[in-house]
Scaffold this active site. Structure first.
Site, PDB file in Angstrom:
ATOM      1  N   CYS A  99       0.788  -1.213   0.000  1.00 49.14           N
ATOM      2  CA  CYS A  99       0.000   0.000   0.000  1.00 49.14           C
ATOM      3  C   CYS A  99       0.836   1.287   0.000  1.00 49.14           C
ATOM      4  CB  CYS A  99      -0.993  -0.013   1.149  1.00 49.14           C
ATOM      5  SG  CYS A  99      -2.431   1.013   0.804  1.00 49.14           S
TER       6      CYS A  99
ATOM      7  N   HIS B  18      -3.700  -5.468   2.321  1.00 49.02           N
ATOM      8  CA  HIS B  18      -3.368  -5.555   3.748  1.00 49.02           C
ATOM      9  C   HIS B  18      -4.027  -6.807   4.322  1.00 49.02           C
ATOM     10  CE1 HIS B  18      -1.988  -1.379   4.235  1.00 49.02           C
ATOM     11  NE2 HIS B  18      -3.005  -0.979   3.524  1.00 49.02           N
TER      12      HIS B  18
HETATM   13  N1  GLN Z   1      -1.956   6.929   2.229  1.00 48.59           N
HETATM   14  C1  GLN Z   1      -2.117   6.095   1.096  1.00 48.59           C
HETATM   15  C2  GLN Z   1      -3.509   6.191   0.486  1.00 48.59           C
HETATM   16  O1  GLN Z   1      -4.392   6.569   1.074  1.00 48.59           O
HETATM   17  C3  GLN Z   1      -1.836   4.634   1.484  1.00 48.59           C
HETATM   18  C4  GLN Z   1      -2.802   4.111   2.498  1.00 48.59           C
HETATM   19  C5  GLN Z   1      -2.368   2.767   3.068  1.00 48.59           C
HETATM   20  O2  GLN Z   1      -1.188   2.414   3.184  1.00 48.59           O
HETATM   21  N2  GLN Z   1      -3.344   1.976   3.482  1.00 48.59           N
HETATM   22  O3  GLN Z   1      -3.677   5.812  -0.611  1.00 48.59           O
END
Ligand code: GLN
Length: 245
Positions: free
Chosen positions: A93, A191
């Protein structure tokens, strides 16, 4: 064998239990008589490029990404050299986004990436949240996990996605693809953590790292009954979403 792992920014990029992926790799290595040696690579820490078989970076909110992005750029050459040298790399992510050329966050701030993966990401106004199911035809397997991101990731035309989206948003909610693969570097929005419910992929990453360490990439099969059940539960939740949205 000893498998040397470089965990990038464990204090900043670690949401949705992403660090659980390391625990799964350690346990699956131990079950085959191998040992994972994990070292944290944080702010201003050098990257001992030739000494790491597997790099790992988790996810994080825009704020944490902004805190590490400029430090990560200082490590770009060493990380790129490592990936070109066939070290394995798993990026989740927010970490996945920073392996591309840039991430333009929700506030419109453009965070530099390290350009290892052929892609860029621009945040949208809405978040893409929920369980995801991918078809990974290259492995004849499926991946199941959970996504929560504002970023819309655009792969370069000749880039290789990690999988085709069966259920969920994926990279951008439109292309029908999720993640990206380059050599032994794998980027994904999934995740969960990802690896406990996808043992085949954990072994894929482990085998890549083992081969880089000079070992044999063949791994004895493990029972994985609980892991298969976890995959089915996660995949079932994704299917319940009904298609790509
Ligand atoms: N901040 C990034 C987004 O919103 C990644 C979010 C995350 O790692 N879950 O896309």
């Amino acid at each position: 064998m000893k498998i040397r792992v470089g965990h990038l920014y464990p204090d900043y990029l670690n949401i949705y239990a992403d660090r659980g992926n390391i625990a799964v790799l350690a346990e699956r290595a131990r079950a085959r008589g191998h040992e994972l040696e994990v070292r944290a690579i944080g702010m201003r820490d050098p990257v001992p490029a030739g000494e790491i078989d597997l790099f790992y970076v988790g996810g994080g909110q825009d704020r944490e990404q902004a805190l590490v992005a400029h430090d990560l750029v200082q490590k770009a050459d060493a990380l790129r050299e490592a990936v070109e040298g066939d070290a394995a790399f798993l990026a989740v992510c927010g970490g996945y986004q920073l392996l591309g050329r840039f991430y333009r966050d929700v506030a419109g701030e453009e965070l530099p990436g390290i350009g290892i993966l052929p892609l860029h990401t621009i945040a949208g106004r809405t978040r893409m949240i929920g369980d995801v199911l991918l078809d990974c035809a290259w492995a004849g397997q499926t991946l199941a996990g959970f996504e929560n991101h504002a970023g819309r990731t655009v792969l370069d035309p000749d880039a290789e996605p990690l999988g085709r989206v069966v259920d969920g948003f994926g990279n951008d909610g439109e292309s029908g693809f999720e993640g990206c693969i380059y050599r032994r570097a794998y980027g994904t929005y999934l995740h969960g953590p990802l690896l406990p419910r996808n043992p085949w992929f954990a072994d894929r990453v482990l085998a890549d790292a083992l081969e880089h360490a000079g070992g044999d990439r063949e791994l004895d099969p493990l029972p994985d009954e609980l892991e298969r059940q976890a995959h089915e539960v996660s995949a079932g939740r994704a299917r319940a979403r009904g298609g790509r949205r």
